[in-house]
Scaffold this motif. Structure first.
Motif, PDB file in Angstrom:
ATOM      1  N   GLU A  68       0.833  -1.212   0.000  1.00  0.00           N
ATOM      2  CA  GLU A  68       0.000   0.000   0.000  1.00  0.00           C
ATOM      3  C   GLU A  68       0.864   1.259   0.000  1.00  0.00           C
ATOM      4  N   LEU A  95       2.304   1.746  -3.416  1.00  0.00           N
ATOM      5  CA  LEU A  95       1.317   2.351  -4.314  1.00  0.00           C
ATOM      6  C   LEU A  95       1.193   3.855  -4.073  1.00  0.00           C
ATOM      7  N   GLU A  96       1.246   4.246  -2.797  1.00  0.00           N
ATOM      8  CA  GLU A  96       1.169   5.677  -2.475  1.00  0.00           C
ATOM      9  C   GLU A  96       2.330   6.436  -3.115  1.00  0.00           C
ATOM     10  N   PHE A 117       4.131   5.477  -5.630  1.00  0.00           N
ATOM     11  CA  PHE A 117       3.978   5.392  -7.089  1.00  0.00           C
ATOM     12  C   PHE A 117       3.039   6.488  -7.593  1.00  0.00           C
ATOM     13  N   ASN A 118       1.942   6.692  -6.873  1.00  0.00           N
ATOM     14  CA  ASN A 118       0.967   7.713  -7.286  1.00  0.00           C
ATOM     15  C   ASN A 118       1.479   9.132  -7.083  1.00  0.00           C
ATOM     16  N   TRP A 151       7.028   1.014 -13.061  1.00  0.00           N
ATOM     17  CA  TRP A 151       5.873   0.139 -13.268  1.00  0.00           C
ATOM     18  C   TRP A 151       6.227  -1.313 -12.925  1.00  0.00           C
ATOM     19  N   LEU A 154       6.438  -2.221  -9.196  1.00  0.00           N
ATOM     20  CA  LEU A 154       5.112  -2.309  -8.583  1.00  0.00           C
ATOM     21  C   LEU A 154       4.414  -3.611  -8.977  1.00  0.00           C
ATOM     22  N   LEU A 199       3.396  -6.457  -6.210  1.00  0.00           N
ATOM     23  CA  LEU A 199       2.013  -6.915  -6.067  1.00  0.00           C
ATOM     24  C   LEU A 199       1.903  -8.409  -6.332  1.00  0.00           C
ATOM     25  N   ALA A 213      -4.549  -7.078  -8.715  1.00  0.00           N
ATOM     26  CA  ALA A 213      -4.060  -5.693  -8.696  1.00  0.00           C
ATOM     27  C   ALA A 213      -2.819  -5.560  -9.568  1.00  0.00           C
ATOM     28  N   ILE A 263      -2.286  -3.066 -12.962  1.00  0.00           N
ATOM     29  CA  ILE A 263      -1.149  -2.176 -13.225  1.00  0.00           C
ATOM     30  C   ILE A 263      -0.445  -2.593 -14.511  1.00  0.00           C
TER      31      ILE A 263
END
Length: 688
Positions: free
Chosen positions: A204, A207-208, A210-211, A221, A224, A228, A236, A240
């Motif tokens: 998580e 992902l934060e 990454f965003n 990419w 991630l 995952l 998920a 991606i």
């Protein structure tokens, strides 16, 4: 620091001269393009004395360390002849060591450097990278402290290296602290932080980050997707993956590997077929994935395809292929892989030797397993454990315990798996006191806490020897919840001893834990039948019908001329069906003449008529496999059969008789152990 200084040279090198000899043209160094040219100019510089000129030595060092040549051995020899190397020369040799996976040497050199001069912004990133490769986080912290002390704590490249080092070493909090303190965060830092969170399983947070990234590249990419996939969030990861602007080979491999680990081998295969390019990692992911999911034939088909495509298997490929061979017990296939390994000079002193021993043991050729074991000069724990487990599996307790004693004498410390093999060997030989002794030795001498498997071996040993009350005590006092195998052992032991009370106790717990266990109802019924309690037998039968209990279909396989032939109960799909059933009729007549009386006690309770029960026994899958073997396997060669379920009492009895009647060695591997039938006897004297 944990690193140690290398031994000092026997004598200091001669001082470098400041002037360049007239008989040496420095432009020769500037025009060197290959390792051969560099070595030639190096030799000329030594002969002419030009090597002692500082720019000559520095240029030779730079040439040897350059990526085009990358000769660490010659680079180190040049560096060691420089009396007082300038900082750039230190940087060159340290970087060369790190790039050639000699990070420990790089740290030793860095320690020397600190005693002579102050490192700069080129030195520290290389040293920090070396710490990351060694997972030497404590040394990394010391370098971080030095960077702060000499004013390089805010250097962009030093900070970036620190984020990467802390991330790779699992110190994600330290990585985040350095990252948050950076004024200029480049793409490398963002990627390193995402990678760190992914490695630590904090998806998580990954992902934060990454965003939040201002820009992304293929690595962002891919990291991630890989994180995952490895954390089991395959859907998920796929989401991606589908959004990626361009998919790298690494991202494809991550998805294939993720699907395989989640058990979705069909999706993995579809991705594999859609891939624009593949590498050895792709093939290894597919082979390992099929093996992991018990799809052994698909794994070996994939291995053969890999060879046809021209890829060269590595250790990981061969280990997975051998594991799949073990799963199918296809000895000839395993022998072919072994021949490939010998031809291509793969060493057996590591995991490949262990895999070969396991493969031959599980394929029923314990003699070949022993030959491999004895051929390994430097035996490691894995080799000792594999052969001890293999011998135990084959009921060969005496040689297993003898090798265990030799292993201890050689100073090799056994692990938990070794003791599983040792106690299992005692189990099948009925050595109760020995089993208890080794169970205690494991804890008292080696500090190994017993696992479920160790307790399972001990309980089975006690039950086979008739000590059902002691076995019950062990089950009730062990620190973990017993599994269905233990309760089944206690139930079977109770049947042999005629102990209805303990049998009912075991059956009650087994039905609560795993009500689908068909053997539980059969054994419990036999206990009641032996006691003449037919009303109880009827109750068990009704319970089975009410629960809709169905027996897992028995399946036996036999390999012949590189092909695997499989048989189910009453199977009539084989091309040689007519010959096989003709041979079955012949076998039945010979068994009658030998005085065999069918034991129908383990036939399903729903089959009530005795004649039907006898017919059911005659069609058991292993009998079809034996008939096929008698027809096709050359006399003098063992008939090797693998069965997915435990061999029933009657099939065990008739196989002993058939081995004498036809004068054939028959080796059967069921889901419990190996049975070596020869001349009317079996290697397992404790079958029940």
């Amino acid at each position: 620091m944990r690193t140690a200084l290398p031994p000092p040279p026997p004598s200091p090198p001669p001082p470098l001269r400041r002037d360049l000899p007239r008989n040496f043209d420095f432009s020769l160094l500037l025009n060197c393009r290959t390792a051969r040219e560099t070595r030639q100019v190096h030799a000329l510089s030594l002969k002419s004395g030009a090597f002692d000129h500082p720019p000559t030595a520095a240029k030779l060092l730079a040439l040897y360390a350059a990526p085009e040549i990358n000769d660490l051995r010659h680079a180190r020899s040049v560096f060691d002849r420089i009396p007082h190397p300038p900082l750039p020369s230190w940087n060159v040799i340290i970087k060369c060591c790190v790039e050639n996976r000699h990070s420990h040497d790089a740290l030793c050199l860095f320690r020397e450097l600190v005693g002579e001069c102050t490192p700069d912004g080129f030195t520290l990133p290389c040293v920090i990278k070396g710490c990351a490769r060694l997972s030497a986080v404590e040394e990394g912290k010391q370098v971080h402290g030095l960077a702060l002390k000499i004013g390089l704590g805010s250097d962009k490249f030093v900070e970036s290296s620190l984020v990467s080092m802390y991330s790779k070493c699992g110190s994600i909090a330290s990585a985040r602290k350095v990252f948050d303190g950076m004024d200029d965060k480049d793409l490398v830092c963002w990627n390193a932080l995402i990678d760190g969170y992914a490695r630590c399983g904090e998806i998580e947070r990954a992902l934060e980050v990454f965003n939040e990234m201002p820009e992304r590249d293929a690595f962002s990419w891919t990291v991630l997707v890989d994180g995952l996939s490895k954390s089991g969030k395959i859907e998920a990861a796929r989401e991606i993956f589908e959004k990626m602007p361009s998919r790298s080979l690494v991202s494809w491999n991550a998805m294939v590997n993720g699907y395989m680990k989640s058990g979705d081998f069909n999706s993995a295969r579809k991705l594999f077929e859609d891939m624009p390019t593949r590498d050895l990692i792709t093939w290894n992911s597919m082979i390992a994935g099929y093996d992991l999911n018990g799809r052994f034939k698909e794994a070996l088909d994939m291995f053969n395809s890999l060879l046809k495509e021209g890829f060269v298997p590595n250790h990981a490929t061969l280990v997975c292929a051998l594991s799949s061979v073990s799963g199918l017990a296809t000895l000839s296939t395993g022998s072919c892989i072994h021949s490939y390994m010998v031809k291509n000079e793969h060493p057996l002193d590591g995991v490949l030797g262990t895999s070969l021993i396991e493969m031959y043991s599980k394929c029923g050729s314990i003699e070949s397993a022993l030959a491999i074991f004895h051929s390994i000069s430097k035996k490691k724990l894995g080799h000792w454990t594999a052969i001890i487990v293999g011998l135990g599996m084959h009921g060969m307790a005496s040689p297993a315990l003898q090798l265990f004693a030799e292993m201890r004498k050689a100073g090799v410390k056994p692990n938990a798996i070794t003791f599983v093999g040792v106690i299992n060997a005692c189990n099948h030989a009925g050595l109760v006191d020995h089993g208890r002794h080794y169970f205690e030795m494991m804890q008292k001498e080696y500090g190994i806490e017993p696992t479920m498997e160790h307790y399972g071996c001990l309980v089975d040993l006690l039950c086979r020897a008739g000590h059902v009350k002691e076995a019950k005590y062990v089950i009730n006092t062990m620190p973990m919840k017993p599994n269905k195998v233990m309760w089944m052992s206690l139930l079977s032991g109770s049947r042999i001893q005629g102990n209805q009370k303990v049998g009912e106790y075991a059956a009650q717990h087994l039905i609560e834990l795993a009500p689908e266990t068909i053997g539980c109802y059969v054994v419990l019924s036999n206990i009641y039948a032996a006691a003449g309690k037919w009303d109880k037998v009827s109750q068990v039968r009704e319970m089975m019908k009410k629960k809709g209990i169905r027996k897992e279909p028995g399946c036996s396989s036999i390999e012949h001329k590189g092909m695997l032939h499989e048989f189910l109960v009453g199977d009539k799909s084989h091309p040689q069906t007519e010959q096989i059933y003709s041979k079955l009729t012949e076998m039945r007549e010979k068994l009658k003449l030998a005085g065999h009386v069918p034991d129908t006690s383990q036939v399903l309770l729903c089959i009530e008529e005795e004649e039907e029960r006898e017919t059911e026994l005659e069609n058991h899958s292993e009998r079809l496999a034996i008939a096929f073997g008698l027809i096709n396997v050359y006399p003098g060669s063992p008939i090797r059969i693998m069965k997915n379920l435990r061999v029933c009492n009657d099939c065990h009895s008739i196989t002993k008789l058939l081995s004498r009647i036809y004068d054939r060695e028959i080796i059967v591997r069921d889901n419990s152990r190996f049975h070596h039938f020869k001349s009317g006897s079996c290697s397992c004297n404790d079958f029940w």
